[in-house]
Motif scaffolding. Sequence first.
Motif, PDB file in Angstrom:
ATOM      1  N   GLY A  19       6.741   8.217  -0.264  1.00 14.40           N
ATOM      2  CA  GLY A  19       6.500   8.147   1.312  1.00 14.40           C
ATOM      3  C   GLY A  19       6.780   9.605   1.919  1.00 14.40           C
ATOM      4  O   GLY A  19       7.848  10.024   1.698  1.00 14.40           O
TER       5      GLY A  19
ATOM      6  N   SER B 188       3.970   3.763  -1.109  1.00 13.98           N
ATOM      7  CA  SER B 188       4.551   4.571  -2.573  1.00 13.98           C
ATOM      8  C   SER B 188       5.293   4.106  -3.803  1.00 13.98           C
ATOM      9  O   SER B 188       4.533   3.604  -5.050  1.00 13.98           O
ATOM     10  CB  SER B 188       5.415   5.450  -2.271  1.00 13.98           C
ATOM     11  N   ILE B 189       5.824   2.717  -3.164  1.00 17.38           N
ATOM     12  CA  ILE B 189       6.630   1.672  -4.237  1.00 17.38           C
ATOM     13  C   ILE B 189       5.673   0.507  -4.594  1.00 17.38           C
ATOM     14  O   ILE B 189       5.628   0.328  -5.680  1.00 17.38           O
ATOM     15  CB  ILE B 189       7.767   1.447  -3.592  1.00 17.38           C
TER      16      ILE B 189
ATOM     17  N   THR C  38       0.735  -0.718   0.106  1.00 22.21           N
ATOM     18  CA  THR C  38      -0.412  -0.102  -0.087  1.00 22.21           C
ATOM     19  C   THR C  38       0.381   1.196   0.099  1.00 22.21           C
ATOM     20  O   THR C  38      -0.134   2.560  -0.436  1.00 22.21           O
ATOM     21  CB  THR C  38      -0.829   0.229   1.866  1.00 22.21           C
TER      22      THR C  38
ATOM     23  N   HIS D 109       0.916  -2.468   6.439  1.00 28.80           N
ATOM     24  CA  HIS D 109       0.533  -2.330   8.359  1.00 28.80           C
ATOM     25  C   HIS D 109      -0.364  -1.208   7.695  1.00 28.80           C
ATOM     26  O   HIS D 109      -1.161  -1.447   9.352  1.00 28.80           O
ATOM     27  CB  HIS D 109       1.931  -1.956   8.607  1.00 28.80           C
TER      28      HIS D 109
ATOM     29  N   GLU E   9      16.843   0.238   4.628  1.00 22.79           N
ATOM     30  CA  GLU E   9      17.220   0.230   5.585  1.00 22.79           C
ATOM     31  C   GLU E   9      17.426  -1.367   5.754  1.00 22.79           C
ATOM     32  O   GLU E   9      18.487  -0.990   6.832  1.00 22.79           O
ATOM     33  CB  GLU E   9      15.581   1.270   6.293  1.00 22.79           C
TER      34      GLU E   9
END
Length: 402
Positions: free
Chosen positions: A217, A15-16, A13, A39, A129
Amino acid sequence: MHAMHRLCILGSTGSIGVSTLDVVARHPDRFQVYALSAHSRIEALAEQAWRTGARVVVVPDDAARARFMAAWPAGRRPPELRQGAQALADTAADPEVTAVMAAIVGAAGLPGALAAARAGKRVLLANKEALVAAGNLFMRAVREAGAELLPIDSEHNAIFQCLPRGAARAHAPADPAPGVRRLLLTASGGPFRRVALDQLEGVTPEQACAHPNWRMGRKISVDSATMLNKGLEVIEAHWLFSMPLQRIQVVIHPQSVVHSMVEYEDGSILAQLGQPDMRTPIAYGLGFPERIDSGVGLLELSRLGRLDFEEPDLLRFPCLRLSLDALGSGQAACIALNAANEIAVDGFLNGRIRYTQIPDIIERCLDDSVTRSGGDPGSLDDILALDAQTRRMAADLCHATD
Ligand code: NAD
Ligand code: MG
């Protein structure tokens, strides 16, 4: 004839995730959506699941499960609902899945991305990350399992495209590609490249998220404003391409058209250009080694007129300096850098701290990690423990300034 990929999209859900589904929908003959996860925005997840016919959906908890079922159209058979962090990692490693888009934001995406690598999947890695926190572990998993790693971050995708053919075979190289002198990572400089330094203290989350060229995002948008994003990307490039820090150069390029470059020993520089639209690197990763339609329009160079380049100012962007320091200090410092930043950015977005406190909090956590560090954390559990410890310290620092 190309193989049919069965996809698992972690963070569908976001942006990517949404851009990935856009590209996938253009190629029903190539891609099947097997699993989706999110999430939050659970209603959007339900909509994605019935539109794509996903067989499996992963949600975080009971409340999300109930929201999903409430949003599911009556009379239609729902997908198999799985729940929780372990289910997320298991789904990434599901034998039905051939390719995993790792598009969760933050270190929360690490277990899923690592599970996909360990299961030898094609891994489309947007979640930078994960590499910052666990570069060594992750790259070793790719190598040992023979996974196929395709960088989706636009800079790394550009570099991947510009590397010599043999080096860019989607496996984890143990050495820098032969003949390459440096990697040149471009950065837009974000919305505050020209803002007077004494005004930075008062900038709002809305101003920080208003990126001049990219729509992303909120967390990565703030990271782009501080240029911590570029710091994470230097660390990411270090791991992806086995390149020492001294051979990675950051160049400010405000138009975001040259997505990055590879400089060779003979003086050649190869660049990849395109519109600032993530569907290009996503389509590259999905279709590799073939080129497929991404829905992105052509780049009219003559309308653009000019391309500018300048050096980054480390006084304006202390987060970039802190990231380079962290990479120099080692794995524990990189984990602390990332965890402290996630908490500080959240604090800024929720009005608890000022923009200029983000680097202060990171620096305090980095100092702490360097004095405390007893060697590099080896396992996923060690990494997650250090990540959690830094989050607690950063959260305390955010509250101390309330
Ligand atoms: P986003 O905030 O738009 O979406 C994040 C997704 O992850 C959502 O689906 C969300 O539900 C899910 N998620 C969030 N927290 C989670 C958790 N704790 N557990 C499980 N799922 C969780 O983020 P984005 O901009 O799409 O970025 C995703 C990743 O891709 C980040 O690592 C970012 O750095 C990287 N990236 C993004 C862009 C871009 O243009 N957006 C470009 C390059 C790299
Ligand atoms: Mg990037």
